[in-house]
Design an enzyme around this catalytic site. Structure first.
Site, PDB file in Angstrom:
ATOM      1  N   TYR A  48       0.684  -1.154  -0.156  1.00 56.41           N
ATOM      2  CA  TYR A  48       0.015  -0.014  -0.036  1.00 56.41           C
ATOM      3  C   TYR A  48       0.700   1.397  -0.120  1.00 56.41           C
ATOM      4  O   TYR A  48       0.761   1.964  -0.958  1.00 56.41           O
ATOM      5  CB  TYR A  48      -1.001   0.046   1.251  1.00 56.41           C
ATOM      6  N   LYS A  64       1.482   4.112  -3.205  1.00 54.06           N
ATOM      7  CA  LYS A  64       1.228   5.423  -2.799  1.00 54.06           C
ATOM      8  C   LYS A  64       2.354   6.279  -2.976  1.00 54.06           C
ATOM      9  O   LYS A  64       2.370   7.434  -3.640  1.00 54.06           O
ATOM     10  CB  LYS A  64       0.651   5.830  -1.401  1.00 54.06           C
TER      11      LYS A  64
END
Length: 420
Positions: A164, A168
């Site tokens: 994640y 990002k």
């Protein structure tokens, strides 16, 4: 003199992505409530996720990495585009310690300094692996696990703890590299929690960040957890994040060529530790226990906090794994043995290990998020907004953690998530 936030939003056309996400809902509600004369709101709705778990790395790259680039390219084509405000996460810093600055990423930068990160290469590696797995006609469960492992391995190769924050980070790199003259603001919130005051205190949607631990503890399912009691849990109410977004947009709209990062959190100005949160949760559920399926109150113990993985693994082995192995051995020796005898223990082990794996980078976190840019924004906007300061409050120093956790946040979890 810059307009205040209410004036700024009048007659504006705003595209909001990430709807119907938790933060996006609060952001849109805020705009409509304080400025009904906003010109237009375009809401980019997220379609139902029909992608199987096997493509979670594929999906992470497309949404978290290339999604911001697609929005940027669209924004640059707008005739009167004034600003792109992108919501990222403070934890793209990985597991760094110390005071973490509000700085942008350079294209190809890695957290560990080993080699250069090439985003196109990461995409190609993912595509080739998917192609290879499909060609081998692997079962979906095997593909899912393989892609999950691939994402983790690529993230850790470059210094990030999980897929994640890795994806990002790459999304931020693309924005910085491709923005040209369009003003870009990057909001990096920490662990987003329930509303502090608006539209009303305690509203939350789903279990977020540390909430899984709080709920599991309240239900009596969590007797032990991995955490450094002195680690700061950087919590921030969702309405404060939305207020910071509106203020940042008003501050930077139309300022060509600018790129600014804002940490929106509490660790620098008003820190709370894991031990403090644990004590507050223990006090709450002791006084107001949840009710079990049999109708009786769930009694919670203080619980055990272990500060290293070695301690946690040893504890789990003594308390659960050895008894579980003995029960399974009995099942092998005596075929008539009821297998349900050890299912509950197995479930407890899996719950604990899943939570530990999810939260390990955060509950052992040693960093403090510098919010100098955000503090400057607070001071500047305080003068501009004057009597409307309370309407756009995003100062973590105003949070009384004991009051917030015990009278707002946990009751909100029970009311809006557990539905009790």
């Amino acid at each position: 003199m810059e307009p205040n936030c209410v004036q700024f939003l009048q007659d504006k056309t705003i595209l909001v992505t990430g709807v119907p996400g938790f933060l996006a809902k609060v952001f849109v509600e805020k705009i409509l409530r304080i400025q009904p004369k906003v010109k237009k709101l375009f809401l980019l709705l997220r379609a139902a996720d029909n992608e199987s778990a096997m493509q979670r790395y594929d999906v992470g790259l497309r949404i978290n990495t290339f999604g911001p680039l697609n929005v940027l390219n669209f924004a640059k084509k707008c005739v009167k585009g004034q600003l792109l405000l992108h919501v990222s996460t403070a934890y793209i810093c990985g597991e760094q310690s110390g005071l973490l600055q509000e700085k942008t990423f350079n294209m190809g930068e890695t957290l560990n300094g080993h080699g250069k990160l090439v985003i196109e290469t990461e995409m190609e590696i993912m595509k080739q692996k998917m192609k290879e797995l499909h060609k081998q006609d692997c079962p979906e469960e095997e593909i899912a696990q393989t892609m999950k492992d691939l994402g983790m391995s690529r993230a850790k190769l470059h210094g990030w703890p999980n897929t994640y924050v890795f994806t990002k980070s790459m999304g931020e790199m693309l924005l910085g590299n491709q923005r040209e003259n369009l003003p870009v603001v990057i909001i990096r919130p920490t662990m987003i929690t329930s509303t502090f005051s608006e539209p009303f205190p305690g509203w939350i949607e789903g279990l977020r960040t540390i909430d899984s631990v709080i709920v599991a503890y309240g239900k009596g399912r969590l007797k032990c957890f991995l955490a450094d009691p002195n680690s700061v849990l950087d919590l921030i109410p969702v309405d404060m994040v939305a207020n910071a977004m509106v203020n940042a947009a008003a501050r930077h709209a139309g300022k060509l060529g600018s790129q600014t990062v804002y940490h929106v959190g509490s660790s620098c100005k008003n820190p709370i530790t894991f031990e403090q949160v644990h004590n507050l949760a223990a006090r709450y559920f002791t006084k107001k226990p949840l009710i079990g399926r049999d109708g009786s109150p769930i009694i919670v113990s203080k619980g055990t906090i272990l500060s290293t993985m070695a301690q946690f693994s040893f504890y789990m082995t003594l308390r659960y794994k050895l008894p579980l192995q003995m029960l399974r051995l009995i099942g092998i020796i005596y075929p008539w043995w009821d297998g349900n005898k050890y299912k509950d223990i197995d479930r407890k082990i899996k719950l604990a290990m899943r939570l530990v794996e999810l939260y390990r980078p955060y509950v052992l976190f040693k960093g403090i998020f510098d919010d100098s840019n955000t503090e400057l924004l607070r001071l500047e906007r305080k003068e501009v907004n004057k009597e409307m300061n309370d309407v756009f409050q995003f100062d973590p120093k105003t949070i009384d953690w004991e009051d917030y956790i015990t009278t707002i946040h946990i009751p909100g979890l029970i009311t809006y998530v557990l539905r009790k």
